[in-house]
Design a protein around this motif. Structure first.
Motif, PDB file in Angstrom:
ATOM      1  N   THR A   1       0.852  -1.182   0.000  1.00 39.60           N
ATOM      2  CA  THR A   1       0.000   0.000   0.000  1.00 39.60           C
ATOM      3  C   THR A   1       0.892   1.238   0.000  1.00 39.60           C
ATOM      4  N   THR A   2       0.275   2.399  -0.153  1.00 39.07           N
ATOM      5  CA  THR A   2       1.023   3.658  -0.100  1.00 39.07           C
ATOM      6  C   THR A   2       0.310   4.639   0.809  1.00 39.07           C
ATOM      7  N   LEU A   3       1.040   5.645   1.217  1.00 33.86           N
ATOM      8  CA  LEU A   3       0.491   6.709   2.063  1.00 33.86           C
ATOM      9  C   LEU A   3       0.919   8.069   1.525  1.00 33.86           C
ATOM     10  N   LEU A   4       0.000   9.030   1.571  1.00 32.40           N
ATOM     11  CA  LEU A   4       0.289  10.425   1.272  1.00 32.40           C
ATOM     12  C   LEU A   4      -0.102  11.255   2.489  1.00 32.40           C
ATOM     13  N   PRO A   5       0.511  12.424   2.672  1.00 30.38           N
ATOM     14  CA  PRO A   5       0.122  13.266   3.816  1.00 30.38           C
ATOM     15  C   PRO A   5      -1.322  13.729   3.682  1.00 30.38           C
ATOM     16  N   SER A   6      -1.967  13.940   4.820  1.00 30.64           N
ATOM     17  CA  SER A   6      -3.352  14.405   4.786  1.00 30.64           C
ATOM     18  C   SER A   6      -3.446  15.877   4.404  1.00 30.64           C
ATOM     19  N   LYS A   7      -2.324  16.600   4.554  1.00 27.79           N
ATOM     20  CA  LYS A   7      -2.317  18.006   4.158  1.00 27.79           C
ATOM     21  C   LYS A   7      -0.911  18.425   3.753  1.00 27.79           C
ATOM     22  N   ILE A   8      -0.844  19.388   2.844  1.00 28.79           N
ATOM     23  CA  ILE A   8       0.420  19.989   2.443  1.00 28.79           C
ATOM     24  C   ILE A   8       0.237  21.500   2.440  1.00 28.79           C
ATOM     25  N   SER A   9       1.330  22.226   2.275  1.00 29.14           N
ATOM     26  CA  SER A   9       1.261  23.685   2.249  1.00 29.14           C
ATOM     27  C   SER A   9       2.031  24.202   1.042  1.00 29.14           C
ATOM     28  N   VAL A  10       1.406  25.091   0.274  1.00 19.61           N
ATOM     29  CA  VAL A  10       2.029  25.647  -0.927  1.00 19.61           C
ATOM     30  C   VAL A  10       2.452  27.083  -0.667  1.00 19.61           C
ATOM     31  N   ASP A  11       3.728  27.377  -0.903  1.00 19.19           N
ATOM     32  CA  ASP A  11       4.233  28.743  -0.780  1.00 19.19           C
ATOM     33  C   ASP A  11       3.630  29.583  -1.906  1.00 19.19           C
ATOM     34  N   ASN A  12       2.905  30.624  -1.572  1.00 22.90           N
ATOM     35  CA  ASN A  12       2.202  31.403  -2.588  1.00 22.90           C
ATOM     36  C   ASN A  12       3.130  32.217  -3.480  1.00 22.90           C
ATOM     37  N   SER A  13       4.345  32.493  -3.027  1.00 22.10           N
ATOM     38  CA  SER A  13       5.265  33.285  -3.842  1.00 22.10           C
ATOM     39  C   SER A  13       6.084  32.417  -4.793  1.00 22.10           C
ATOM     40  N   THR A  14       6.427  31.192  -4.379  1.00 24.27           N
ATOM     41  CA  THR A  14       7.276  30.330  -5.209  1.00 24.27           C
ATOM     42  C   THR A  14       6.525  29.147  -5.814  1.00 24.27           C
ATOM     43  N   GLN A  15       5.322  28.869  -5.318  1.00 24.02           N
ATOM     44  CA  GLN A  15       4.516  27.710  -5.720  1.00 24.02           C
ATOM     45  C   GLN A  15       5.127  26.386  -5.266  1.00 24.02           C
ATOM     46  N   LYS A  16       6.158  26.429  -4.428  1.00 18.76           N
ATOM     47  CA  LYS A  16       6.824  25.202  -3.998  1.00 18.76           C
ATOM     48  C   LYS A  16       6.068  24.520  -2.863  1.00 18.76           C
ATOM     49  N   THR A  17       6.146  23.198  -2.846  1.00 20.42           N
ATOM     50  CA  THR A  17       5.583  22.414  -1.761  1.00 20.42           C
ATOM     51  C   THR A  17       6.402  21.145  -1.591  1.00 20.42           C
ATOM     52  N   ALA A  18       6.264  20.509  -0.448  1.00 22.13           N
ATOM     53  CA  ALA A  18       6.973  19.255  -0.158  1.00 22.13           C
ATOM     54  C   ALA A  18       5.955  18.198   0.237  1.00 22.13           C
ATOM     55  N   ILE A  19       6.149  16.976  -0.259  1.00 20.70           N
ATOM     56  CA  ILE A  19       5.226  15.875  -0.008  1.00 20.70           C
ATOM     57  C   ILE A  19       6.042  14.649   0.395  1.00 20.70           C
ATOM     58  N   THR A  20       5.556  13.898   1.346  1.00 21.14           N
ATOM     59  CA  THR A  20       6.193  12.636   1.711  1.00 21.14           C
ATOM     60  C   THR A  20       5.374  11.492   1.133  1.00 21.14           C
ATOM     61  N   ALA A  21       5.994  10.679   0.284  1.00 22.97           N
ATOM     62  CA  ALA A  21       5.330   9.511  -0.305  1.00 22.97           C
ATOM     63  C   ALA A  21       5.901   8.256   0.350  1.00 22.97           C
ATOM     64  N   THR A  22       5.021   7.399   0.848  1.00 28.79           N
ATOM     65  CA  THR A  22       5.447   6.208   1.584  1.00 28.79           C
ATOM     66  C   THR A  22       4.853   4.949   0.963  1.00 28.79           C
ATOM     67  N   VAL A  23       5.671   3.917   0.821  1.00 30.99           N
ATOM     68  CA  VAL A  23       5.192   2.607   0.382  1.00 30.99           C
ATOM     69  C   VAL A  23       5.376   1.636   1.548  1.00 30.99           C
ATOM     70  N   LYS A  24       4.357   0.795   1.791  1.00 30.02           N
ATOM     71  CA  LYS A  24       4.377  -0.131   2.925  1.00 30.02           C
ATOM     72  C   LYS A  24       4.113  -1.558   2.459  1.00 30.02           C
TER      73      LYS A  24
END
Length: 241
Positions: A54-77
């Protein structure tokens, strides 16, 4: 009490306070993305006996409004009772969400990307022991003027079977905040794009329906008339470009 003893005690208190701040800061940072979720995931081709991926994604992320950058943790189990053997996790972006890098993984060549996607990385795993998981740091950008989705297929090492697939599942918000430093997005929420005129932009994006392809062992992601075919004609090493 001597001045030397007083100084020593004061120094100890400062050190303890500084350590507490560090611990609290690290804890807050680690919890920014909330708990992992397998929302939008579905078992596809039959995995080897005793293997449950299975896999997991975070329930929430945050996007920087000036750079559009975000970070996500992807997990495989591997929630099974036996080791997985060689597998690979794919991280694929759609529409407003573009995957820029996945630590320790290789970019999928442009010609090998699924139809409708804009970016993707392949993460080979020699073996995932029973009861173990492996997480990857995903760097991405999110254009808040669009909807955005991410997909996590887990395939056999040669790419001929897809054992599990999460998504394409959306990240989004129904309450855009263009004037804030960052916009929080929730997993499983269709993004309400920010339109310059104040009106809502046309909805875009691939849907979340999942269908097994059958004997070919690849994934077919459907969204009304738009389908996504993951070709298995090339071996996994070629997919990684």
């Amino acid at each position: 009490m001597s001045s030397r003893r007083t100084t020593a005690i004061a120094g100890s208190l400062v050190t303890a306070a500084f350590s507490a701040v560090l611990i609290l800061s690290c804890t807050a940072s680690a919890d920014d993305q909330g708990p992992g979720s397998s929302q939008g995931g579905k078992a596809m081709d039959a995995a080897p006996a005793g293997v449950k991926l299975t896999t997991l994604l975070p329930s929430k992320i945050s996007v920087d409004n000036s750079t559009q950058k975000t970070a996500i943790t992807a997990t495989v189990k591997n929630q099974g009772t036996k080791d997985s053997g060689k597998i690979q996790l794919l991280v694929v972006g759609f529409d407003g969400l573009t995957v820029k890098n996945v630590q320790g993984c290789s970019a999928i060549g442009k010609n090998d990307l699924p139809a409708g996607s804009n970016s993707g990385f392949a993460c080979p795993i020699d073996n995932l022991a029973a009861g173990k998981s492996k997480s990857y740091a995903v760097d991405a950008t999110y254009d808040l003027k669009k909807q955005g989705k991410i997909c996590l297929p887990v395939q056999a090492g040669d790419g001929k079977k897809t054992y599990w697939q999460q998504g394409p599942v959306p990240f989004g918000t129904t309450n855009p905040s263009p004037n804030a430093p960052a916009t929080p997005l929730l997993l499983g929420t269709d993004n309400k794009p920010v339109a310059p005129s104040g009106g809502e932009l046309p909805k875009t994006g691939v849907g979340q329906d999942l269908l097994p392809l059958g004997a070919a062992g690849a994934a077919l992601l459907t969204a009304g008339a738009a389908g996504l075919w993951w070709s298995t004609r090339r071996p996994a090493r070629q997919l990684r470009g």
